[in-house]
Scaffold this motif. Structure first.
Motif, PDB file in Angstrom:
ATOM      1  N   PHE A  22       9.228  14.993 -12.136  1.00 59.53           N
ATOM      2  CA  PHE A  22       9.957  16.253 -12.196  1.00 59.53           C
ATOM      3  C   PHE A  22       9.094  17.476 -11.937  1.00 59.53           C
ATOM      4  N   ILE A  23       7.810  17.269 -11.688  1.00 57.41           N
ATOM      5  CA  ILE A  23       6.965  18.394 -11.300  1.00 57.41           C
ATOM      6  C   ILE A  23       6.659  18.252  -9.809  1.00 57.41           C
ATOM      7  N   PRO A  24       6.388  19.355  -9.125  1.00 52.98           N
ATOM      8  CA  PRO A  24       6.291  19.307  -7.655  1.00 52.98           C
ATOM      9  C   PRO A  24       4.964  18.778  -7.122  1.00 52.98           C
ATOM     10  N   VAL A  25       4.665  17.491  -7.432  1.00 54.92           N
ATOM     11  CA  VAL A  25       3.425  16.897  -6.930  1.00 54.92           C
ATOM     12  C   VAL A  25       3.636  15.547  -6.246  1.00 54.92           C
ATOM     13  N   SER A  26       4.869  15.058  -6.159  1.00 60.74           N
ATOM     14  CA  SER A  26       5.225  13.791  -5.509  1.00 60.74           C
ATOM     15  C   SER A  26       4.870  12.581  -6.357  1.00 60.74           C
ATOM     16  N   SER A  27       5.852  12.076  -7.080  1.00 62.22           N
ATOM     17  CA  SER A  27       5.631  10.921  -7.949  1.00 62.22           C
ATOM     18  C   SER A  27       5.323   9.664  -7.137  1.00 62.22           C
ATOM     19  N   THR A  28       5.990   9.495  -5.992  1.00 61.64           N
ATOM     20  CA  THR A  28       5.752   8.302  -5.180  1.00 61.64           C
ATOM     21  C   THR A  28       4.307   8.253  -4.708  1.00 61.64           C
ATOM     22  N   ALA A  29       3.816   9.396  -4.228  1.00 64.37           N
ATOM     23  CA  ALA A  29       2.422   9.450  -3.784  1.00 64.37           C
ATOM     24  C   ALA A  29       1.474   9.189  -4.952  1.00 64.37           C
ATOM     25  N   MET A  30       1.763   9.790  -6.107  1.00 59.88           N
ATOM     26  CA  MET A  30       0.877   9.608  -7.258  1.00 59.88           C
ATOM     27  C   MET A  30       0.867   8.155  -7.738  1.00 59.88           C
ATOM     28  N   LEU A  31       2.028   7.481  -7.675  1.00 64.35           N
ATOM     29  CA  LEU A  31       2.071   6.074  -8.067  1.00 64.35           C
ATOM     30  C   LEU A  31       1.255   5.216  -7.103  1.00 64.35           C
ATOM     31  N   LEU A  32       1.405   5.477  -5.803  1.00 65.14           N
ATOM     32  CA  LEU A  32       0.646   4.707  -4.821  1.00 65.14           C
ATOM     33  C   LEU A  32      -0.856   4.920  -4.982  1.00 65.14           C
ATOM     34  N   LEU A  33      -1.250   6.175  -5.184  1.00 64.77           N
ATOM     35  CA  LEU A  33      -2.665   6.473  -5.372  1.00 64.77           C
ATOM     36  C   LEU A  33      -3.192   5.841  -6.664  1.00 64.77           C
ATOM     37  N   SER A  34      -2.350   5.851  -7.707  1.00 66.86           N
ATOM     38  CA  SER A  34      -2.752   5.240  -8.980  1.00 66.86           C
ATOM     39  C   SER A  34      -2.921   3.733  -8.838  1.00 66.86           C
ATOM     40  N   GLU A  35      -2.004   3.102  -8.100  1.00 68.28           N
ATOM     41  CA  GLU A  35      -2.105   1.662  -7.880  1.00 68.28           C
ATOM     42  C   GLU A  35      -3.397   1.317  -7.142  1.00 68.28           C
ATOM     43  N   ARG A  36      -3.748   2.156  -6.169  1.00 65.84           N
ATOM     44  CA  ARG A  36      -4.997   1.913  -5.441  1.00 65.84           C
ATOM     45  C   ARG A  36      -6.209   2.121  -6.343  1.00 65.84           C
ATOM     46  N   ALA A  37      -6.159   3.172  -7.139  1.00 61.85           N
ATOM     47  CA  ALA A  37      -7.280   3.462  -8.034  1.00 61.85           C
ATOM     48  C   ALA A  37      -7.474   2.337  -9.060  1.00 61.85           C
ATOM     49  N   LEU A  38      -6.370   1.723  -9.479  1.00 64.12           N
ATOM     50  CA  LEU A  38      -6.433   0.646 -10.470  1.00 64.12           C
ATOM     51  C   LEU A  38      -6.719  -0.716  -9.828  1.00 64.12           C
ATOM     52  N   GLY A  39      -6.720  -0.736  -8.483  1.00 64.97           N
ATOM     53  CA  GLY A  39      -6.983  -1.991  -7.774  1.00 64.97           C
ATOM     54  C   GLY A  39      -5.850  -2.985  -7.890  1.00 64.97           C
ATOM     55  N   LEU A  40      -4.605  -2.485  -7.958  1.00 61.67           N
ATOM     56  CA  LEU A  40      -3.453  -3.364  -8.136  1.00 61.67           C
ATOM     57  C   LEU A  40      -2.927  -3.871  -6.800  1.00 61.67           C
ATOM     58  N   ASN A  41      -2.327  -5.040  -6.843  1.00 59.93           N
ATOM     59  CA  ASN A  41      -1.632  -5.584  -5.681  1.00 59.93           C
ATOM     60  C   ASN A  41      -0.311  -4.832  -5.537  1.00 59.93           C
ATOM     61  N   VAL A  42      -0.208  -4.012  -4.492  1.00 61.49           N
ATOM     62  CA  VAL A  42       0.964  -3.142  -4.347  1.00 61.49           C
ATOM     63  C   VAL A  42       2.251  -3.949  -4.277  1.00 61.49           C
ATOM     64  N   ASP A  43       2.236  -5.065  -3.540  1.00 60.31           N
ATOM     65  CA  ASP A  43       3.447  -5.877  -3.413  1.00 60.31           C
ATOM     66  C   ASP A  43       3.901  -6.407  -4.765  1.00 60.31           C
ATOM     67  N   LYS A  44       2.948  -6.820  -5.577  1.00 59.10           N
ATOM     68  CA  LYS A  44       3.282  -7.373  -6.900  1.00 59.10           C
ATOM     69  C   LYS A  44       3.903  -6.311  -7.803  1.00 59.10           C
ATOM     70  N   TRP A  45       3.438  -5.044  -7.688  1.00 62.41           N
ATOM     71  CA  TRP A  45       3.888  -3.998  -8.593  1.00 62.41           C
ATOM     72  C   TRP A  45       5.028  -3.159  -8.022  1.00 62.41           C
TER      73      TRP A  45
END
Length: 270
Positions: A20-43
């Protein structure tokens, strides 16, 4: 690697904090998944489900007003006008989303696109905060249909990776001379059908994964965290915006975007 329950908490916080804040949740989730080293398909399926937490946060906080509108629909033209204004604003994104969703989704994994739009969006927020037109409308529930439509057109810009749905709708509203607090509030209302529609679409696409997900407790953790954090953001954002405007979010976007550019050009993230 962190345990799944901790990853679920982190991603739930990111979703609830950024939806709900103007920073793009989808982008932040993708960047967080990369930072955490997660398998994007799995999550992927997990992130689809925790969106519901953020949706319910808006519904819960505005339940009395929304229920009042529902009760008054048969006899109150103002209630019907409000519902129609939200539907009119939702219509452009519904049509374009259905037509272009698959093509646009491929761009969301492109790091340099996300970094670019984060920076551009940050500059736009700084400019609109400084040079916004004088507001003429301060009631999010009484916007003209033409104003609602153009807000909906601006929402379509959020299909570009990293743009931010809330940011696009808020900027669109303020350019239509809607006061910034009312602009943020209308963005909340518009989030309900928009996010619900996106959830149904994504849930259908990931239906096979959702039917075979074993980590129910992990999903539940992410859902609850997303709901709690999302409710906190919705409850506090209007007062924050009233006092500080959207400038802080603009600077935050630029700093995050520059950081992502640094990781991209250093080949840490491709």
């Amino acid at each position: 690697m962190l345990p799944d329950w901790l990853n679920a908490i982190i991603l739930g916080i990111v979703e609830g904090l950024t939806e709900f804040i103007p920073v793009s949740s989808t982008a932040m989730l993708l960047l967080s998944e990369r930072a955490l080293g997660l398998n994007v398909d799995k999550w992927d399926a997990f992130t689809v489900l925790i969106q519901l937490g953020a949706i319910f946060a808006v519904v819960a906080l505005y339940f009395q007003r929304l229920w009042s509108v529902a009760l008054r629909l048969p006899h109150d033209p103002n209630a019907r006008r409000f519902v129609l204004s939200v539907l009119v604003a939702f219509f452009p994104a519904m049509v374009l989303g259905a037509l272009l969703h698959d093509k646009i989704e491929k761009l969301f994994t492109t790091t340099w696109v996300i970094a670019t739009t984060l920076c551009i969006g940050g500059v736009v927020l700084l400019l609109i905060d400084r040079f916004k037109p004088a507001p003429m409308r301060d009631d999010a529930m009484r916007l003209p249909l033409s104003t609602s439509f153009w807000i909906g057109v601006f929402q379509c810009l959020a299909m570009i990776p990293g743009t931010s749905r809330s940011g696009a709708t808020i900027v669109g509203a303020m350019l239509q001379r809607v006061e910034k607090r009312a602009a943020a509030e209308f963005s909340f209302f518009l989030a309900i059908p928009t996010m619900a529609g996106a959830f149904v679409w994504d849930a259908y696409k990931h239906r096979a994964e959702l039917m075979h997900m074993d980590h129910v407790s992990t999903i539940a953790i992410g859902f609850v965290v997303s709901f709690i954090v999302g409710a906190f953001v919705v409850k506090t954002l209007l007062d924050f915006v009233s006092h500080y405007g959207f400038g802080p979010f603009g600077w935050a976007r630029i700093l995050i975007g520059l950081g992502v550019f640094g990781l991209y050009f250093s080949h840490v993230w491709a």
